[in-house]
Enzyme design. Sequence first.
Site, PDB file in Angstrom:
ATOM      1  N   ASP A 115       0.820  -1.215   0.000  1.00  0.00           N
ATOM      2  CA  ASP A 115       0.000   0.000   0.000  1.00  0.00           C
ATOM      3  C   ASP A 115       0.853   1.265   0.000  1.00  0.00           C
ATOM      4  OD1 ASP A 115       0.977  -0.326   2.525  1.00  0.00           O
ATOM      5  OD2 ASP A 115      -0.948  -0.248   3.547  1.00  0.00           O
ATOM      6  N   LYS A 166       4.814   4.358  18.462  1.00  0.00           N
ATOM      7  CA  LYS A 166       4.207   5.698  18.384  1.00  0.00           C
ATOM      8  C   LYS A 166       4.329   6.411  19.724  1.00  0.00           C
ATOM      9  CE  LYS A 166       0.647   4.236  15.293  1.00  0.00           C
ATOM     10  NZ  LYS A 166      -0.691   3.768  15.152  1.00  0.00           N
ATOM     11  N   ASP A 224       1.692   6.512   2.028  1.00  0.00           N
ATOM     12  CA  ASP A 224       1.018   5.294   2.473  1.00  0.00           C
ATOM     13  C   ASP A 224      -0.459   5.503   2.186  1.00  0.00           C
ATOM     14  OD1 ASP A 224      -0.472   3.537   3.994  1.00  0.00           O
ATOM     15  OD2 ASP A 224       0.768   3.715   5.780  1.00  0.00           O
TER      16      ASP A 224
HETATM   17  P1  GTP Z   1      -5.649  -1.578   7.826  1.00  0.00           P
HETATM   18  O1  GTP Z   1      -6.528  -2.709   8.297  1.00  0.00           O
HETATM   19  O2  GTP Z   1      -6.438  -0.451   7.258  1.00  0.00           O
HETATM   20  O3  GTP Z   1      -4.636  -1.142   8.842  1.00  0.00           O
HETATM   21  O4  GTP Z   1      -4.790  -2.100   6.548  1.00  0.00           O
HETATM   22  P2  GTP Z   1      -3.898  -3.419   6.363  1.00  0.00           P
HETATM   23  O5  GTP Z   1      -4.691  -4.615   6.741  1.00  0.00           O
HETATM   24  O6  GTP Z   1      -3.408  -3.406   4.947  1.00  0.00           O
HETATM   25  O7  GTP Z   1      -2.710  -3.256   7.388  1.00  0.00           O
HETATM   26  P3  GTP Z   1      -1.367  -2.422   7.237  1.00  0.00           P
HETATM   27  O8  GTP Z   1      -1.632  -1.187   6.431  1.00  0.00           O
HETATM   28  O9  GTP Z   1      -0.750  -2.255   8.555  1.00  0.00           O
HETATM   29  O10 GTP Z   1      -0.459  -3.445   6.417  1.00  0.00           O
HETATM   30  C1  GTP Z   1       0.738  -3.073   5.766  1.00  0.00           C
HETATM   31  C2  GTP Z   1       0.953  -4.041   4.603  1.00  0.00           C
HETATM   32  O11 GTP Z   1       1.125  -5.365   5.084  1.00  0.00           O
HETATM   33  C3  GTP Z   1      -0.225  -4.063   3.655  1.00  0.00           C
HETATM   34  O12 GTP Z   1       0.300  -4.152   2.349  1.00  0.00           O
HETATM   35  C4  GTP Z   1      -0.974  -5.336   4.043  1.00  0.00           C
HETATM   36  O13 GTP Z   1      -1.626  -5.939   2.910  1.00  0.00           O
HETATM   37  C5  GTP Z   1       0.138  -6.226   4.534  1.00  0.00           C
HETATM   38  N1  GTP Z   1      -0.293  -7.128   5.611  1.00  0.00           N
HETATM   39  C6  GTP Z   1      -0.776  -6.775   6.832  1.00  0.00           C
HETATM   40  N2  GTP Z   1      -1.033  -7.865   7.562  1.00  0.00           N
HETATM   41  C7  GTP Z   1      -0.707  -8.942   6.789  1.00  0.00           C
HETATM   42  C8  GTP Z   1      -0.750 -10.367   6.993  1.00  0.00           C
HETATM   43  O14 GTP Z   1      -1.157 -10.863   8.055  1.00  0.00           O
HETATM   44  N3  GTP Z   1      -0.299 -11.151   5.971  1.00  0.00           N
HETATM   45  C9  GTP Z   1       0.150 -10.631   4.797  1.00  0.00           C
HETATM   46  N4  GTP Z   1       0.551 -11.476   3.841  1.00  0.00           N
HETATM   47  N5  GTP Z   1       0.194  -9.291   4.569  1.00  0.00           N
HETATM   48  C10 GTP Z   1      -0.225  -8.466   5.552  1.00  0.00           C
END
Ligand code: GTP
Length: 361
Positions: A115, A166, A224
Site C-alpha cells: 500500500d 508511536k 502510504d
Molecule cells: P488496515 O486494516 O487499514 O490497517 O490495513 P492493512 O490490513 O493493509 O494493514 P497495514 O496497512 O498495517 O499493512 C501493511 C501491509 O502489510 C499491507 O500491504 C498489508 O496488505 C500487509 N499485511 C498486513 N497484515 C498482513 C498479513 O497478516 N499477511 C500478509 N501477507 N500481509 C499483511
Amino acid sequence: MPREPLEAILLVGGKGTRLRPLTLSAPKPLLPTAGVPFLAHQLTRAAECGISHVVLATSYRAEMFAEAFGDGSSFGLSIDYMYEEEPLGTGGGIRNASSRLKGGPEDPVVILNGDILSGHDLPAQVDLHRKRDAAVTLHLVEVDDPSRYGCVPTDGDGRVTAFLEKTPDPVTNRINAGCYVFKRSVIDAIPAGEVVSVERETFPGIIEAGELIMGYDESAYWLDVGTPEAFVRGSADVVLGHMPSPALAGEPGESLVLAGASVAEGAQVSGGTVVGAGSVVETGATVHGSVLFDDARIREGAVVTDSIIGRGAVIEGGAVIEGAVIGDRASIGSGNEVARGLRIWPDVRLEPTSVRFSADV
Ligand code: GTP
C-alpha cells in the site's frame, strides 16, 4: 553495469479496514488507482528496478490477485502466489512466502508493503545493502508529524539504533517507509507458521542481537495509501504526474477519463480526477481530485471534491460530496452534503433532503 536479477515479496494480505467499505469487495492493493489496480504501479516499478520474480503474500480475498495479474508476464515479471489461511502478520507473511524464493542465503530480497507509493531509488537501496553487508536495509522517510508512526533513529553511520513505538514525543521524524531489503537467511530465521510482526518483533530482535540494520534515507515522493484521504491523494498525484508511474495510461494531466466513460462539455473535471469506465459526468457537474470507480453517475449540478465514488453510485444534482467515501451503488439525493471523513455504505440511499451531514455533529 548490468544488475543481477532480484526477487521481491509483496505483502498484500491485510484486510484494509481503514478503507472500508471499499475493501469489502476488493482488497486494498486491487482498488482502482489512476486507472489500474493499485498494485500495478508497484509491479511496473519493480520490473523497472530490475526485479524479475515476485511472490505475492496473500490472505484476504486471495483469489482475486491471480485473476488480476496471472503469471506476471504482462509486467515482464514472473509472479508466484502464497496464501495464509489465517493472516500471519507482516513477518509471518514474509516467512510463508519465502518458500517460493529461488535465491541463496546471502542474496538480497526486496520486501514491499502493498500500500505504498514510492518514487525512491530502489536499486540504490539494494546497493547500500550489499555494500554494507547488512542483515536488513530499510527505506526511511522524513514526515512532518512522526507521532502517528513508529520512528526509526539511526547513528551517524546510518545504522538503525532502535524501533520506537508511536509516541507524542518522537526523537526523530524519520519513519519506516515500508520497503525493506532482507538478506535471505534473515527471512529464513523467522519462525515458520506463526504470527510475527517485522516491526514489533523481527527488527527489534535483530538490533538486540547486534546484527546490522541499515537505514536508507531518501525523501522522494512517498505516500502510504491506507486511508481514504491518502488513497484519493495518491491516485490524483499519479494522474497529475507528481508521482511518475509507468503504469499510467497516457500522459499526466488534470484528469484521466477511461475508455467508455463520458464527461459532458459543460462539466468540470480536474485535480487529477479519474473517471472510471462507464461513468458519466453530466454538464454543470464539478469533480475535483477524486476517484470515480466504474459506472458511477455524477448528475448535473453535483459537486464532488477529494472523494471516492464507488461502482455504480449516483450523485444527484445539488448534492455536495467532500473528502468522503461513497460505497458501491449508493445513491445520494439532491440537497445532501456528505462532509469530510464520512463513509456511505454500499446500496445506501439518501433521499433528496435538506438534512445536512457533518463530521462534527
Ligand atoms: P488496515 O486494516 O487499514 O490497517 O490495513 P492493512 O490490513 O493493509 O494493514 P497495514 O496497512 O498495517 O499493512 C501493511 C501491509 O502489510 C499491507 O500491504 C498489508 O496488505 C500487509 N499485511 C498486513 N497484515 C498482513 C498479513 O497478516 N499477511 C500478509 N501477507 N500481509 C499483511
